[in-house]
Design an enzyme around this catalytic site. Sequence first.
Site, PDB file in Angstrom:
ATOM      1  N   ASP A  27       0.878  -1.156   0.000  1.00 20.75           N
ATOM      2  CA  ASP A  27       0.000   0.000   0.000  1.00 20.75           C
ATOM      3  C   ASP A  27       0.927   1.220   0.000  1.00 20.75           C
ATOM      4  OD1 ASP A  27      -2.358   1.657   0.589  1.00 20.75           O
ATOM      5  OD2 ASP A  27      -1.449   1.832   2.565  1.00 20.75           O
ATOM      6  N   ASP A  29       0.155   5.276   0.565  1.00 20.32           N
ATOM      7  CA  ASP A  29       0.047   6.328   1.573  1.00 20.32           C
ATOM      8  C   ASP A  29      -0.075   5.697   2.962  1.00 20.32           C
ATOM      9  OD1 ASP A  29      -0.130   9.332   1.542  1.00 20.32           O
ATOM     10  OD2 ASP A  29      -1.803   8.866   2.874  1.00 20.32           O
TER      11      ASP A  29
END
Length: 311
Positions: A27, A29
């Site tokens: 992932d 952010d």
Amino acid sequence: GGGRRCRRLEGEAARAVLGAAEALLFDCDGVLWRGEAAVAGAAEALGRLAAAGKRLCYVTNNSSRTRGAYTEKLRRLGFPPAEPRHVFGSAYCAARYLRQALPPGAAAYVLGSAALGAELEAAGVPHLGPGPAALPGPAPADWARAPLDPAVRAVLVGFDEHFSYAKLCQALRYLQRGGGAGCLLVGTNRDHRLPLEGGAAIPGTGCLVKAVETAAEREAFIVGKPNRYMFDCVVSEFNIDPARTIMVGDRLDTDILMGNNCGLTTLLTLTGVTTLEEVQGHQESDCPARQSLVPDYYVDSIADLLPALGD
Ligand code: PLP
Ligand code: CA
């Protein structure tokens, strides 16, 4: 309670888990960076994983950037070189889904960013919008007379800073056409809030998807995490083995849930939106839905993996 238990990934276990992995899905952010600032030590950790021959891919629910823009951001922040084909954003995955689901020549009505439009173009899916909706008159009742494009066979909802009542009207009209059967409803993701520094937040794409679902009285197909469609995109392009893949994320109801549902090893990092207390709450619950939010492992930051990755 009992069932899944989340352990800190460190020492010998960290060496063993990372050693056995062939691929890691990150992932973005909250894991690699926060806004424009790289997480300290994250770039070095990924550099060592790449040097050890691991396949690195990036999976993000953010539909407001293209694959190319992510590649550029990774480079700018000092991460090991990535190619656009290693980036699975919800804009790219939505375009891929529509290319497969729509008949040739059919178009999408898009509530979203320019990046979402660019990914649709790259996939060869004709689209109307993004951009401001054309208003045929001053009152909402006039908007119901705006022209409809007969080629539209899907409504796609992504992050749209210019979301408006007029666009919602137009989306509903496409979704109602032909009794609703001829038009798909697709959302990029359901993240309902985008956290900012200091506990503040702004509404996420989930709010916009909900508005269209409410108007149309139907449920959207969601492309992004926790739906396995995003993982299926990675598998079909890289042939990775779920049993030898680690999903690294900061959010339980998207990253960790998708990883657990797809048979991946899941690793939570505490540099993003989740606290260890939340994990403990789910872990102590007997509710199966909450158990599936419990990651296999956690670290304070992915920089904590550096000792297990040698020099
Ligand atoms: N959607 C938008 C519009 C965002 O800006 C972000 C994060 O910046 C996200 C979703 C969540 O992205 P990720 O899945 O990389 O955490
Ligand atoms: Ca995140």
